[in-house]
Enzyme design. Structure first.
Site, PDB file in Angstrom:
ATOM      1  N   HIS A   1     -41.538 -18.808  -2.229  1.00  0.00           N
ATOM      2  CA  HIS A   1     -42.878 -19.227  -1.824  1.00  0.00           C
ATOM      3  C   HIS A   1     -43.562 -18.364  -0.764  1.00  0.00           C
ATOM      4  CE1 HIS A   1     -42.230 -22.663  -4.317  1.00  0.00           C
ATOM      5  NE2 HIS A   1     -41.180 -23.039  -3.611  1.00  0.00           N
TER       6      HIS A   1
ATOM      7  N   LYS B   1     -39.506 -19.547 -15.003  1.00  0.00           N
ATOM      8  CA  LYS B   1     -39.967 -20.725 -14.271  1.00  0.00           C
ATOM      9  C   LYS B   1     -41.388 -21.055 -14.735  1.00  0.00           C
ATOM     10  CE  LYS B   1     -40.289 -22.546  -9.580  1.00  0.00           C
ATOM     11  NZ  LYS B   1     -40.225 -22.270  -8.157  1.00  0.00           N
ATOM     12  N   ASN B   2     -41.660 -22.338 -14.980  1.00  0.00           N
ATOM     13  CA  ASN B   2     -42.961 -22.750 -15.529  1.00  0.00           C
ATOM     14  C   ASN B   2     -44.125 -22.463 -14.597  1.00  0.00           C
ATOM     15  OD1 ASN B   2     -41.965 -23.657 -17.959  1.00  0.00           O
ATOM     16  ND2 ASN B   2     -41.598 -25.719 -17.197  1.00  0.00           N
ATOM     17  N   GLN B   3     -43.922 -22.696 -13.309  1.00  0.00           N
ATOM     18  CA  GLN B   3     -44.999 -22.460 -12.349  1.00  0.00           C
ATOM     19  C   GLN B   3     -44.401 -22.238 -10.968  1.00  0.00           C
ATOM     20  OE1 GLN B   3     -47.594 -25.815 -12.055  1.00  0.00           O
ATOM     21  NE2 GLN B   3     -45.945 -27.293 -11.894  1.00  0.00           N
ATOM     22  N   ASN B   4     -45.171 -21.605 -10.128  1.00  0.00           N
ATOM     23  CA  ASN B   4     -44.724 -21.345  -8.763  1.00  0.00           C
ATOM     24  C   ASN B   4     -45.944 -21.053  -7.906  1.00  0.00           C
ATOM     25  OD1 ASN B   4     -42.322 -20.868  -6.999  1.00  0.00           O
ATOM     26  ND2 ASN B   4     -43.355 -18.920  -6.695  1.00  0.00           N
ATOM     27  N   THR B   5     -45.857 -21.425  -6.640  1.00  0.00           N
ATOM     28  CA  THR B   5     -46.941 -21.147  -5.702  1.00  0.00           C
ATOM     29  C   THR B   5     -46.421 -20.266  -4.577  1.00  0.00           C
ATOM     30  OG1 THR B   5     -47.979 -23.263  -6.198  1.00  0.00           O
ATOM     31  CG2 THR B   5     -48.645 -22.180  -4.152  1.00  0.00           C
TER      32      THR B   5
ATOM     33  N   HIS C   1     -38.437 -26.826   0.910  1.00  0.00           N
ATOM     34  CA  HIS C   1     -39.055 -27.210  -0.366  1.00  0.00           C
ATOM     35  C   HIS C   1     -40.568 -27.273  -0.211  1.00  0.00           C
ATOM     36  CE1 HIS C   1     -39.848 -29.407  -4.063  1.00  0.00           C
ATOM     37  NE2 HIS C   1     -40.395 -30.379  -3.380  1.00  0.00           N
TER      38      HIS C   1
END
Length: 161
Positions: A42, A65-69, A156
Site C-alpha cells: 500500500h 490480486k483483484n484490486q489494490n490501493t 491492514h
C-alpha cells in the site's frame, strides 16, 4: 441424534475449509511482518502504472490480486494515523484497532481488468487516481523483526472513504 451430529460435523468442516480459503487469500508471505507487507502492498508503488506496480505484489502471492490501493504518502505518515482515536473497523466489526486519517491523501486504486491465471506477469490493471481519507488497522510491531522506532504499526488498509 447421530445423523444430526454427523451432519453438523460435515458443516463445521466445510465452514473451516471455506475460512481457510478466505484466510489464504489475505495471507502475507512468510518472510514479511504484517507491517512490512502493508508497506509493500500500500505504500511502495514501484511504478507509476498499476500493471507494473502490481507485478511485485502478484509475484509474492503467485496470483493476480483483484484490486489494490496505493497510498501516495510515507510509511511514517501512516504510522502517525495509528495515533488517531481507535474506531471499529468497517470491514470487521469485531476489530477495534482501526484509525481514520485526519486528511485526504492522494492515492491510486488498481483494478484487475485482464486476469491471467497461467502467467501472472500478464495481469492487466486499470488505475483510478483520487484524493481520499483512509482507515487502517494498527497493531503492536513484531518485536523481533520490525524496527523499534515505531511501537505501533499499520497492518491492514481497511477502507478508503
Amino acid at each position: 441424534m447421530v445423523p444430526k451430529l454427523f451432519t453438523s460435523q460435515i458443516c463445521l468442516l466445510l465452514l473451516l475449509g471455506l475460512m481457510g480459503v478466505e484466510g489464504s487469500l489475505h495471507a502475507k508471505p512468510q518472510q514479511f511482518t504484517w507491517a512490512q507487507w502493508f508497506e509493500i502492498q500500500h505504500i511502495n508503488m514501484t511504478s507509476q502504472q498499476c500493471t507494473n506496480a502490481m507485478r511485485v505484489i502478484n509475484n509474492y502471492q503467485r496470483r493476480c490480486k483483484n484490486q489494490n490501493t496505493f497510498l501516495r504518502t510515507t510509511f511514517a505518515n501512516v504510522v502517525n494515523v495509528c495515533g488517531n482515536p481507535n474506531m471499529t473497523c468497517p470491514s470487521n466489526k469485531t476489530r477495534k484497532n482501526c484509525h481514520q486519517s485526519g486528511s485526504q491523501v492522494p492515492l491510486i486504486h488498481c483494478n484487475l481488468t485482464t486476469p491471467s491465471p497461467q502467467n501472472i506477469s500478464n495481469c492487466g490493471y486499470a488505475q483510478t487516481p483520487a484524493n481520499m481519507f483512509y482507515i487502517v488497522a494498527c497493531d503492536n510491531r513484531d518485536q523481533r523483526r520490525d524496527p523499534p522506532q515505531y511501537p505501533v504499526v499499520p497492518v491492514h488498509l481497511d477502507r478508503i472513504i
